[in-house]
Design an enzyme around this catalytic site. Structure first.
Site, PDB file in Angstrom:
ATOM      1  N   CYS A 331       0.841  -1.201   0.000  1.00 30.40           N
ATOM      2  CA  CYS A 331       0.000   0.000   0.000  1.00 30.40           C
ATOM      3  C   CYS A 331       0.881   1.259   0.000  1.00 30.40           C
ATOM      4  O   CYS A 331       1.544   1.541  -0.983  1.00 30.40           O
ATOM      5  CB  CYS A 331      -0.966  -0.030   1.178  1.00 30.40           C
ATOM      6  SG  CYS A 331      -2.410   1.041   0.937  1.00 30.40           S
ATOM      7  N   HIS A 430      -3.504  -5.630   1.234  1.00 29.58           N
ATOM      8  CA  HIS A 430      -3.277  -5.932   2.644  1.00 29.58           C
ATOM      9  C   HIS A 430      -3.682  -7.379   2.919  1.00 29.58           C
ATOM     10  O   HIS A 430      -4.592  -7.912   2.296  1.00 29.58           O
ATOM     11  CB  HIS A 430      -4.099  -5.002   3.537  1.00 29.58           C
ATOM     12  CG  HIS A 430      -3.632  -3.595   3.559  1.00 29.58           C
ATOM     13  ND1 HIS A 430      -2.464  -3.214   4.187  1.00 29.58           N
ATOM     14  CD2 HIS A 430      -4.175  -2.463   3.033  1.00 29.58           C
ATOM     15  CE1 HIS A 430      -2.311  -1.905   4.059  1.00 29.58           C
ATOM     16  NE2 HIS A 430      -3.328  -1.427   3.363  1.00 29.58           N
TER      17      HIS A 430
END
Length: 486
Positions: A331, A430
């Site tokens: 991310c 994630h």
């Protein structure tokens, strides 16, 4: 015995007193008895969040409690989520959707509107379930925040529910914490506090009993349970980054931890892997020799990138890559690995552009729209077809030549990027290590040839059963109390 409370709130004398774990334990116990129970937290402040099936965002603690109750996470379980972006400001998420950033003073003025969202969610849950177990936030003794409180006694007063107060004896001063908290409450707030829970006790209970009797005499309220200190639990941590590791192997993975790290539970599976030595590196510490370096997610990517560079870590990362070391960016960490990060609309602060680490041939533009999605797909590296599951929480779009070598294929679309020499991998995904097959494939890509697979879901379930068993005396004590009168 029947559980007598349609709604029960768990508040703590301090942060990290055990509120989250206690609500999860009671959810598991009641669900095992066939009670339709649901967790609820009016307001949460955390950078560790979870994505619901409908694409909303809630605190990870409520997602864990939902699992304990046998329910899919839902945005009504945590209607207000605050994600700090600086020391004085946070992104405000209402019913799972990001609204805007506010400083502390502006949010305090906004709380009456936030309370409406809280009561809407609570109303829906209380109409659908037999029992709502509510978790407070921090401590109800914050007298400076009592005005317009929506997280603790302000909520309890609004819905007229009883409260139990939990205190952590392991940190010391448990009696002062309880007596002091009660002293800070109003008469009506003290009246709705029906008893205490002493958490994380270890030692000879007979030595504690005189203090318990004194506490009951001083307050006129019962100590409902003394719960033990449980070692080795595998439960999602929400606030502080977990530093302990259940196993320590020979394959070293280093995670530089920036100030605004988000979703640090990405590393839970690695922490439990017997062949992995996971090291979290803080400010002022040099990055040691490693087989793999992982740059984690961030709530303020450009700010954390500046901090990383000022801390001297850029040179260490470039040197690591130059000598054949593998790097994964997740991310915000993925965005940092690119050439530039542009924020033309000031999503994270002042508009501008930051020079990245230039280890991946990508550029990123931050946008106000947040991507929230649970995803499933396949790994796209190292000639593997391993399945992967996870979730995306990000604001921005990354493009470039490296994206032609994706890290994963999600729902038929390429996701993430890899460098031409296959040393660097970046992704918005994630939870990529939580799927055993993907974890093994990623570690093989990084150089660890191991057949060991860590099943995080199984470890989590076993820990939920452990805390439920430990909390059985509390449930028995609660069931023995008189039900509230209308």
């Amino acid at each position: 015995m029947k559980f007598p409370f349609p709604t029960l709130m768990v508040q703590g004398t301090t942060s990290d007193a055990g509120k989250t774990t206690l609500v999860a334990a009671l959810c598991r116990l009641l669900a095992q008895q066939g009670v339709r129970v649901v967790p609820f937290k009016p307001q949460n402040m955390a950078l560790n969040s979870a994505v619901t099936a409908d694409g909303g965002e809630i605190g990870r603690a409520q997602a864990l409690q939902a699992v304990a109750a046998g329910l899919p996470p839902h945005t009504d379980m945590n209607p207000i989520l605050l994600k700090p972006s600086s020391d004085t400001g946070a992104q405000v998420i209402i019913h799972g959707r990001a609204r805007n950033d506010m400083n502390a003073r502006d949010y305090h003025a906004y709380k009456p509107i936030a309370m409406q969202a809280v009561l809407e969610s609570y109303g829906r849950l209380s109409a659908q379930y037999e029992t709502v177990l509510v978790e407070g936030a921090g401590s109800p003794a914050e007298v400076n925040l009592r005005d317009r409180d929506i997280a603790n006694m302000g909520f309890a007063e609004a819905v007229d529910c009883p409260v139990i107060l939990v205190a952590d004896i392991d940190r010391g001063g448990v009696f002062a914490h309880i007596i002091g908290t009660l002293a800070c409450l109003s008469e009506s707030e003290r009246k709705r506090t029906i008893g205490f829970v002493i958490n994380r006790f270890r030692g000879d209970i007979s030595l504690l009993e005189p203090g318990l009797r004194w506490l009951e005499e001083q307050t006129g309220k019962p100590v409902l349970a003394v719960l033990p200190y449980l070692h080795g639990l595998f439960l999602d941590a929400e606030d502080a980054v977990e530093q302990t590791q259940t196993a320590r192997g020979a394959f070293r993975i280093v995670v530089p931890v920036p100030p605004r790290i988000s979703n640090h539970t990405d590393f839970d599976a690695l922490r439990a892997h017997p062949d992995v030595d996971l090291q979290l590196i803080g400010p002022g510490q040099p990055i040691p020799a490693a087989d793999l370096i992982i740059l984690p997610g961030s709530k303020n990517t450009r700010g954390d990138l500046d901090w990383l560079i000022a801390n001297g870590w850029r040179e260490a990362l470039i040197r690591h890559a130059r000598y054949g070391g593998k790097i994964i960016g997740i991310c915000g960490g993925y965005q940092m690995l690119g050439k530039t990060i542009a924020d033309p609309q000031g999503v994270e602060g002042l508009p501008g552009i930051s020079q990245g680490l230039a280890l991946l041939d990508i550029t990123t533009v931050l946008t106000p729209e947040k991507q929230l999605e649970q995803v499933h797909g396949m790994c796209a590296f190292a000639d593997t077809d391993a399945a992967v599951s996870g979730y995306e929480i990000h604001m921005g779009l990354s493009e470039g030549e490296a994206c032609s070598h994706p890290a994963f294929v999600i729902a038929g679309r390429p996701e993430g990027a890899r460098s031409a020499d296959d040393q660097i991998l970046g992704s918005y995904l994630h939870g990529m290590f939580d799927t055993p097959s993907a974890c093994s494939a990623l570690l093989r890509w990084a150089g660890l040839d191991s057949d060991v697979a860590v099943d995080t879901a199984r470890l989590r379930e076993a820990s939920l059963d452990r805390i439920a068993q430990a909390a059985q005396p509390l449930l028995d004590a609660l069931c023995a109390l008189d039900p509230p009168t209308a």
